[in-house]
Design a protein around this motif. Sequence first.
Motif, PDB file in Angstrom:
ATOM      1  N   UNK A  94       8.262   3.082   0.433  1.00 19.62           N
ATOM      2  CA  UNK A  94       8.284   2.687  -0.973  1.00 19.62           C
ATOM      3  C   UNK A  94       8.022   3.907  -1.848  1.00 19.62           C
ATOM      4  N   UNK A  95       8.799   3.994  -2.906  1.00 15.72           N
ATOM      5  CA  UNK A  95       8.713   5.121  -3.822  1.00 15.72           C
ATOM      6  C   UNK A  95       7.891   4.736  -5.049  1.00 15.72           C
ATOM      7  N   UNK A  96       6.666   5.236  -5.117  1.00 13.37           N
ATOM      8  CA  UNK A  96       5.817   4.961  -6.263  1.00 13.37           C
ATOM      9  C   UNK A  96       5.153   3.595  -6.194  1.00 13.37           C
ATOM     10  N   UNK A  97       4.590   3.197  -7.299  1.00 11.11           N
ATOM     11  CA  UNK A  97       3.857   1.940  -7.363  1.00 11.11           C
ATOM     12  C   UNK A  97       4.667   0.847  -8.060  1.00 11.11           C
ATOM     13  N   UNK A 101       8.156  -7.971  -7.751  1.00 10.49           N
ATOM     14  CA  UNK A 101       9.231  -8.930  -7.995  1.00 10.49           C
ATOM     15  C   UNK A 101      10.334  -8.772  -6.966  1.00 10.49           C
ATOM     16  N   UNK A 102      11.539  -8.529  -7.432  1.00  9.34           N
ATOM     17  CA  UNK A 102      12.675  -8.365  -6.526  1.00  9.34           C
ATOM     18  C   UNK A 102      13.144  -6.918  -6.454  1.00  9.34           C
ATOM     19  N   UNK A 103      12.365  -5.994  -7.019  1.00 12.51           N
ATOM     20  CA  UNK A 103      12.748  -4.586  -7.073  1.00 12.51           C
ATOM     21  C   UNK A 103      11.964  -3.782  -6.047  1.00 12.51           C
ATOM     22  N   UNK A 104      12.683  -3.123  -5.131  1.00 15.29           N
ATOM     23  CA  UNK A 104      12.066  -2.349  -4.065  1.00 15.29           C
ATOM     24  C   UNK A 104      12.565  -0.904  -4.125  1.00 15.29           C
ATOM     25  N   UNK A 105      11.872  -0.034  -4.878  1.00 17.06           N
ATOM     26  CA  UNK A 105      12.273   1.365  -4.949  1.00 17.06           C
ATOM     27  C   UNK A 105      11.874   2.095  -3.668  1.00 17.06           C
ATOM     28  N   UNK A 106      12.790   2.884  -3.108  1.00 11.69           N
ATOM     29  CA  UNK A 106      12.533   3.552  -1.832  1.00 11.69           C
ATOM     30  C   UNK A 106      12.897   5.024  -1.898  1.00 11.69           C
ATOM     31  N   UNK A 155       5.864 -10.285  -1.905  1.00 15.80           N
ATOM     32  CA  UNK A 155       4.649 -11.087  -1.937  1.00 15.80           C
ATOM     33  C   UNK A 155       3.388 -10.282  -1.669  1.00 15.80           C
ATOM     34  N   UNK A 156       3.531  -9.135  -1.030  1.00 11.35           N
ATOM     35  CA  UNK A 156       2.356  -8.362  -0.655  1.00 11.35           C
ATOM     36  C   UNK A 156       2.004  -7.291  -1.679  1.00 11.35           C
ATOM     37  N   UNK A 157       0.919  -6.584  -1.387  1.00  9.27           N
ATOM     38  CA  UNK A 157       0.498  -5.444  -2.191  1.00  9.27           C
ATOM     39  C   UNK A 157       0.985  -4.194  -1.481  1.00  9.27           C
ATOM     40  N   UNK A 158       2.016  -3.580  -2.012  1.00 12.80           N
ATOM     41  CA  UNK A 158       2.663  -2.461  -1.339  1.00 12.80           C
ATOM     42  C   UNK A 158       2.474  -1.178  -2.147  1.00 12.80           C
ATOM     43  N   UNK A 159       1.519  -0.340  -1.756  1.00 10.48           N
ATOM     44  CA  UNK A 159       1.320   0.923  -2.471  1.00 10.48           C
ATOM     45  C   UNK A 159       2.409   1.941  -2.138  1.00 10.48           C
ATOM     46  N   UNK A 160       2.412   3.014  -2.877  1.00  9.27           N
ATOM     47  CA  UNK A 160       3.333   4.122  -2.643  1.00  9.27           C
ATOM     48  C   UNK A 160       3.225   4.577  -1.196  1.00  9.27           C
ATOM     49  N   UNK A 161       4.398   4.787  -0.564  1.00  2.00           N
ATOM     50  CA  UNK A 161       4.427   5.263   0.811  1.00  2.00           C
ATOM     51  C   UNK A 161       4.416   4.174   1.859  1.00  2.00           C
ATOM     52  N   UNK A 162       4.388   2.893   1.468  1.00  2.00           N
ATOM     53  CA  UNK A 162       4.429   1.804   2.443  1.00  2.00           C
ATOM     54  C   UNK A 162       5.753   1.831   3.202  1.00  2.00           C
ATOM     55  N   UNK A 163       5.700   1.546   4.487  1.00  2.00           N
ATOM     56  CA  UNK A 163       6.869   1.618   5.355  1.00  2.00           C
ATOM     57  C   UNK A 163       7.884   0.531   5.028  1.00  2.00           C
ATOM     58  N   UNK A 164       9.168   0.928   5.021  1.00  2.00           N
ATOM     59  CA  UNK A 164      10.285   0.001   4.818  1.00  2.00           C
ATOM     60  C   UNK A 164      11.226   0.169   6.007  1.00  2.00           C
ATOM     61  N   UNK A 165      11.514  -0.926   6.721  1.00  2.00           N
ATOM     62  CA  UNK A 165      12.295  -0.852   7.954  1.00  2.00           C
ATOM     63  C   UNK A 165      13.632  -1.560   7.776  1.00  2.00           C
ATOM     64  N   UNK A 166      14.708  -0.804   7.896  1.00  2.00           N
ATOM     65  CA  UNK A 166      16.055  -1.359   7.788  1.00  2.00           C
ATOM     66  C   UNK A 166      16.780  -1.413   9.133  1.00  2.00           C
ATOM     67  N   UNK A 167      16.500  -0.472  10.027  1.00  2.00           N
ATOM     68  CA  UNK A 167      17.263  -0.402  11.268  1.00  2.00           C
ATOM     69  C   UNK A 167      16.831  -1.442  12.296  1.00  2.00           C
ATOM     70  N   UNK A 168      15.579  -1.906  12.215  1.00  2.00           N
ATOM     71  CA  UNK A 168      15.089  -2.901  13.166  1.00  2.00           C
ATOM     72  C   UNK A 168      14.040  -3.783  12.501  1.00  2.00           C
TER      73      UNK A 168
END
Length: 199
Positions: A94-97, A101-106, A155-168
Amino acid sequence: MEAVTVILPALPGVRLVEPFYVDTGLLQRAPTRATITRINRPGGHMGAQVTYPPMPADIARVFISRLLEAKEDGLRMPFPLTGVDQGDPGNTVINGAGAAGTSLPVRGMTTGYQWKEGFWVSVVDPDGIHYLHNVRNSGQVLMGGGVLNVRPALRGDFPDGSLVILDAPRIEGAITSDIAWPLPHQKIVTIEFTIEEAA
C-alpha cells in the motif's frame, strides 16, 4: 479475529470451490412498494464452499486434524484463480495512508505490469490477516504504482507499506459449517466445509 496459522496440505488440491459474497447492505421499500432504495453498509465480505476430491483415509487424517484446529483458530487457504494468470506484479504494498473505501493505492509493482478488472487481491493488515477483494478497474503500472478500485470496500486498518498480494491471493476466516466426514468401508474420504471471512 487474530491472525491464523492453520494451513491445509497443498495436495490433493481442491475439487470444487463455490465463492459467495456476504452482503451487509439491504433494500428498503417505500410504504407503497413503488420504489426501492439500496442502503449500503460497511462489512461486506467473501466466503466459499470448499470440496476436496475423495482421498485415502491416511491422507484425509491430516486434513481432518487441521480442520478441527481451524474450527477454533481460523483457516487461511489459496483462493483459486481458475486458470487466470494474474502475472508477476512485483513486491506490491500500500502506498501511503490513503487506502480507504474502495480505493487501494499501491507501489512497488513491476513497471509495465497490467492488472485487469476481475483480478483477485489479498490485502494483509499488520496482524497478518488477509482480506480478499475483487479488482473493478484495469490499468498498467507506470513509475511503480497505481490505484486499484476494489470491492467489497476495505474493512481493515492498512497503514503505509501493508502487503498486497495479486499473484496468489488468499481467503482467510472462520469455518462456519460443521466439520464432518464419512467413514466408508472402502476407506475413501470426502471432505467439504464452508469458510467465511471473519474480520
